[in-house]
Design a protein around this motif. Structure first.
Motif, mmCIF file in Angstrom:
data_model
loop_
_atom_site.group_PDB
_atom_site.id
_atom_site.type_symbol
_atom_site.label_atom_id
_atom_site.label_comp_id
_atom_site.label_asym_id
_atom_site.label_seq_id
_atom_site.Cartn_x
_atom_site.Cartn_y
_atom_site.Cartn_z
ATOM 1 N N THR A 115 0.817 -1.217 0.000
ATOM 2 C CA THR A 115 0.000 0.000 0.000
ATOM 3 C C THR A 115 0.852 1.270 0.000
ATOM 4 O OG1 THR A 115 -0.145 -0.073 2.409
ATOM 5 C CG2 THR A 115 -1.926 -1.126 1.167
ATOM 6 N N VAL A 116 2.135 1.135 0.344
ATOM 7 C CA VAL A 116 3.038 2.288 0.394
ATOM 8 C C VAL A 116 4.333 1.900 -0.306
ATOM 9 C CG1 VAL A 116 4.315 3.826 1.925
ATOM 10 C CG2 VAL A 116 2.074 2.988 2.615
ATOM 11 N N SER A 117 4.836 2.756 -1.164
ATOM 12 C CA SER A 117 6.095 2.480 -1.859
ATOM 13 C C SER A 117 7.259 2.573 -0.883
ATOM 14 C CB SER A 117 6.299 3.482 -2.997
ATOM 15 O OG SER A 117 5.269 3.352 -3.942
ATOM 16 N N GLY A 118 8.279 1.742 -1.106
ATOM 17 C CA GLY A 118 9.463 1.794 -0.248
ATOM 18 C C GLY A 118 10.319 0.557 -0.392
ATOM 19 N N ARG A 119 11.434 0.549 0.306
ATOM 20 C CA ARG A 119 12.383 -0.568 0.306
ATOM 21 C C ARG A 119 11.897 -1.650 1.263
ATOM 22 N NH1 ARG A 119 18.015 -1.343 -1.003
ATOM 23 N NH2 ARG A 119 17.403 0.065 -2.664
ATOM 24 N N LEU A 120 11.904 -2.905 0.812
ATOM 25 C CA LEU A 120 11.490 -4.025 1.641
ATOM 26 C C LEU A 120 12.625 -4.437 2.562
ATOM 27 C CD1 LEU A 120 9.438 -6.279 2.369
ATOM 28 C CD2 LEU A 120 10.493 -7.638 0.542
ATOM 29 N N MET A 121 12.347 -4.439 3.844
ATOM 30 C CA MET A 121 13.282 -4.903 4.864
ATOM 31 C C MET A 121 12.686 -6.165 5.490
ATOM 32 S SD MET A 121 15.589 -2.442 4.864
ATOM 33 C CE MET A 121 16.477 -2.571 6.390
ATOM 34 N N LEU A 122 13.517 -7.185 5.679
ATOM 35 C CA LEU A 122 13.080 -8.392 6.384
ATOM 36 C C LEU A 122 13.883 -8.504 7.655
ATOM 37 C CD1 LEU A 122 12.751 -11.066 3.547
ATOM 38 C CD2 LEU A 122 10.925 -9.827 4.707
ATOM 39 N N GLY A 123 13.265 -9.062 8.684
ATOM 40 C CA GLY A 123 13.962 -9.168 9.948
ATOM 41 C C GLY A 123 13.478 -10.322 10.788
ATOM 42 N N VAL A 124 14.111 -10.432 11.936
ATOM 43 C CA VAL A 124 13.786 -11.447 12.931
ATOM 44 C C VAL A 124 13.191 -10.707 14.125
ATOM 45 C CG1 VAL A 124 14.706 -13.236 14.441
ATOM 46 C CG2 VAL A 124 15.622 -12.957 12.124
ATOM 47 N N ASN A 125 12.055 -11.154 14.586
ATOM 48 C CA ASN A 125 11.393 -10.513 15.723
ATOM 49 C C ASN A 125 12.147 -10.865 17.007
ATOM 50 O OD1 ASN A 125 9.268 -8.840 16.637
ATOM 51 N ND2 ASN A 125 8.230 -10.627 17.473
ATOM 52 N N GLN A 126 13.021 -9.967 17.399
ATOM 53 C CA GLN A 126 13.822 -10.152 18.605
ATOM 54 C C GLN A 126 14.317 -8.792 19.072
ATOM 55 O OE1 GLN A 126 16.854 -12.855 17.292
ATOM 56 N NE2 GLN A 126 17.876 -11.362 16.016
ATOM 57 N N THR A 127 14.753 -8.744 20.319
ATOM 58 C CA THR A 127 15.295 -7.491 20.831
ATOM 59 C C THR A 127 16.678 -7.279 20.228
ATOM 60 O OG1 THR A 127 16.438 -8.463 22.737
ATOM 61 C CG2 THR A 127 14.104 -7.888 23.036
ATOM 62 N N GLY A 128 17.209 -6.085 20.381
ATOM 63 C CA GLY A 128 18.540 -5.787 19.870
ATOM 64 C C GLY A 128 19.632 -6.595 20.552
ATOM 65 N N ARG A 129 19.350 -7.111 21.742
ATOM 66 C CA ARG A 129 20.349 -7.921 22.477
ATOM 67 C C ARG A 129 20.269 -9.404 22.135
ATOM 68 N NH1 ARG A 129 18.644 -5.607 28.092
ATOM 69 N NH2 ARG A 129 17.336 -7.378 27.738
ATOM 70 N N ASP A 130 19.150 -9.850 21.579
ATOM 71 C CA ASP A 130 19.002 -11.277 21.247
ATOM 72 C C ASP A 130 19.878 -11.629 20.059
ATOM 73 O OD1 ASP A 130 17.065 -11.670 23.205
ATOM 74 O OD2 ASP A 130 15.409 -11.290 21.832
ATOM 75 N N LYS A 131 20.513 -12.764 20.148
ATOM 76 C CA LYS A 131 21.301 -13.296 19.033
ATOM 77 C C LYS A 131 20.975 -14.779 18.921
ATOM 78 C CE LYS A 131 23.589 -9.459 18.391
ATOM 79 N NZ LYS A 131 22.677 -8.463 17.966
ATOM 80 N N ALA A 132 20.550 -15.168 17.755
ATOM 81 C CA ALA A 132 20.207 -16.570 17.522
ATOM 82 C C ALA A 132 21.183 -17.160 16.518
ATOM 83 C CB ALA A 132 18.786 -16.691 16.996
ATOM 84 N N GLU A 133 21.426 -18.435 16.645
ATOM 85 C CA GLU A 133 22.222 -19.156 15.648
ATOM 86 C C GLU A 133 21.279 -19.687 14.590
ATOM 87 O OE1 GLU A 133 24.488 -22.270 17.427
ATOM 88 O OE2 GLU A 133 25.502 -20.921 18.828
ATOM 89 N N GLY A 134 21.735 -19.684 13.336
ATOM 90 C CA GLY A 134 20.931 -20.212 12.245
ATOM 91 C C GLY A 134 20.430 -19.103 11.351
ATOM 92 N N SER A 135 19.587 -19.502 10.392
ATOM 93 C CA SER A 135 19.077 -18.530 9.427
ATOM 94 C C SER A 135 17.810 -19.067 8.777
ATOM 95 C CB SER A 135 20.132 -18.244 8.353
ATOM 96 O OG SER A 135 20.447 -19.428 7.650
#
Length: 158
Positions: A115-135
């Motif tokens: 509905t709005v033009s722009g750059r698509l960003m994908l992410g992982v729903n986590q806090t800035g301190r969370d770090k997960a292994e894998g992808s």
């Protein structure tokens, strides 16, 4: 007029790029896909893979999340994650690189009407301190307009 509209629809169908294949790492919150979207497009996003979060206490088993995320827990209510309605580790998306852009749950599969033009960003729903292994392995495809919409576009305007 009708001839020109038909050519435009045919050219739009031919211009559909191949699906994009991306890897979204669990050690980052946001990834720039390099894909610019225009309002009116429809996207299909599919994801697979696993992220592993360390146990909360020493000796606890690692928690594994798929693109739909971990089940929400009461502690998630006090954590500040980009998409508060989604579980930790869920695949999320937003349009634009600004922090004010509203994230949405993608999960394992979602079609999105842009509905709005722009750059698509994908992410992982986590806090800035969370770090997960894998992808997650993600496929992004622009969905062509439906046949009925193309025929409607050819109809004369009254």
């Amino acid at each position: 007029m009708r001839f020109g509209t038909g050519i435009f629809c045919a050219l739009a169908m031919l211009a559909q790029p191949e699906p994009a294949q991306l890897t979204i790492s669990g050690d980052k919150q946001w990834t720039d896909t390099g894909i610019d979207l225009v309002a009116g497009e429809t996207l299909r996003i599919e994801a697979s893979g696993t992220l592993k979060y360390p146990g909360k206490k020493q000796g606890d088993k690692a928690r594994e999340a798929g693109p739909n995320g971990l089940p929400k827990q009461w502690l998630d209510l006090v954590r500040v994650m980009p998409a508060p309605d989604a579980g930790q580790g869920a695949l999320i998306a937003r349009l634009g690189n600004r922090d004010s852009a509203r994230p949405m749950l993608v999960g394992a599969r979602k079609e999105i009407a842009v509905t709005v033009s722009g750059r698509l960003m994908l992410g992982v729903n986590q806090t800035g301190r969370d770090k997960a292994e894998g992808s997650y392995k993600v496929t992004i495809e622009r969905v062509p307009p439906k046949q009925t919409e193309a025929k409607a576009a050819e109809a004369p305007v009254f």
